[in-house]
Design an enzyme around this catalytic site. Structure first.
Site, PDB file in Angstrom:
ATOM      1  CG  HIS A 108      -1.861   5.236   3.680  1.00 35.41           C
ATOM      2  ND1 HIS A 108      -3.121   5.260   4.241  1.00 35.41           N
ATOM      3  CD2 HIS A 108      -1.741   4.030   3.071  1.00 35.41           C
ATOM      4  CE1 HIS A 108      -3.725   4.110   3.975  1.00 35.41           C
ATOM      5  NE2 HIS A 108      -2.924   3.343   3.272  1.00 35.41           N
ATOM      6  CB  VAL A 151     -10.044   8.689   0.496  1.00 35.54           C
ATOM      7  CG1 VAL A 151      -9.556   8.017   1.772  1.00 35.54           C
ATOM      8  CG2 VAL A 151     -11.220   9.591   0.821  1.00 35.54           C
TER       9      VAL A 151
HETATM   10  C1  GRF Z   1       0.573   5.724  11.438  1.00 28.93           C
HETATM   11  O1  GRF Z   1       0.761   4.353  11.237  1.00 28.93           O
HETATM   12  C2  GRF Z   1       0.094   6.387  10.173  1.00 28.93           C
HETATM   13  O2  GRF Z   1       0.578   5.808   9.016  1.00 28.93           O
HETATM   14  C3  GRF Z   1      -1.387   6.200  10.274  1.00 28.93           C
HETATM   15  O3  GRF Z   1      -1.679   6.369  11.649  1.00 28.93           O
HETATM   16  C4  GRF Z   1      -0.543   6.003  12.430  1.00 28.93           C
HETATM   17  C5  GRF Z   1      -0.216   7.150  13.345  1.00 28.93           C
HETATM   18  O4  GRF Z   1       0.689   6.810  14.335  1.00 28.93           O
HETATM   19  N1  GRF Z   1      -2.056   7.137   9.391  1.00 28.93           N
HETATM   20  P1  GRF Z   1       1.263   7.897  15.359  1.00 28.93           P
HETATM   21  O5  GRF Z   1       0.072   8.534  16.057  1.00 28.93           O
HETATM   22  O6  GRF Z   1       2.077   8.895  14.598  1.00 28.93           O
HETATM   23  O7  GRF Z   1       2.073   7.100  16.330  1.00 28.93           O
END
Ligand code: GRF
Length: 189
Positions: free
Chosen positions: A105, A140
């Site tokens: 996250h 969540v």
């Molecule tokens: C990341 O910033 C993650 O924290 C969020 O969605 C994004 C995913 O990026 N949950 P990627 O698809 O791994 O480039």
């Protein structure tokens, strides 16, 4: 499991390929057809599968989650990694993998759960934000925290520049947390 461009999946694969992470990605599942993560799975020769999520916007239809559980069991998956998976995981997936689903996250949880957490941090005038890897449970973005990395918010940062810097931290943190879990997991002889 992911919905987006797959940069976190790529970071995990790179650590596996260069021998720094003793793990194996058995399957990549995406709720978005032709997503970046699926094309990266193809590049890394990892089985990738598009799963039609069903009629809901924020979750997967329960019957389809049952199919996903079957697929994950079939692939003998020991840890489910949500890397940019944009739906809330519910039953039956949660019960099938208790304390075996993790998520990355883009904030220092418990601050700024929910969508576009970097924008929330910027709007709140924070000086520091970061990223968190946590267990996924019925809450969540509030499961037990496994690791965090801080990221400074710089004068003149835009949502894009800040998210880019957070992503660099994510690419370090996620493989490191997975490595820690792998080291602590009993392996069959
Ligand atoms: C990341 O910033 C993650 O924290 C969020 O969605 C994004 C995913 O990026 N949950 P990627 O698809 O791994 O480039």
């Amino acid at each position: 499991m992911g919905s987006g461009k797959g940069s976190n999946f790529q970071a995990v694969m790179e650590q596996i390929v260069n021998g720094r992470l003793n793990a194996e990605v058995r399957i990549v599942i995406s709720d978005v057809n032709h997503s970046g993560i699926l094309s990266l799975a193809h590049d890394f020769q990892v089985p990738g599968l598009y799963i039609q999520p069903g009629r809901f916007r924020t979750r997967i239809e329960p019957e389809i989650e049952t199919d996903i559980v079957r697929l994950l069991f079939g692939a003998e998956v020991e840890l489910v990694v949500l890397a940019g998976f944009m739906r809330i995981v519910k039953e039956p997936l949660l019960s099938a993998f208790p304390r075996k689903i993790i998520n990355i996250h883009p904030s220092l949880l418990p601050k700024f759960p929910g969508l576009e957490a970097w924008k929330q941090a910027l709007a709140a005038g924070e000086k520091v934000t970061g990223c968190t890897v946590h267990y996924v449970d019925a809450t969540v973005d509030a499961g037990e925290i496994l690791g965090q990395e801080t990221v400074p918010i710089l004068p003149g940062d835009t949502p894009e520049s800040l998210h880019g810097r957070i992503q660099l931290a994510e690419h370090q943190l996620l493989p490191a947390v997975i490595a820690g879990i792998a080291e602590r997991s009993p392996r069959p002889a």
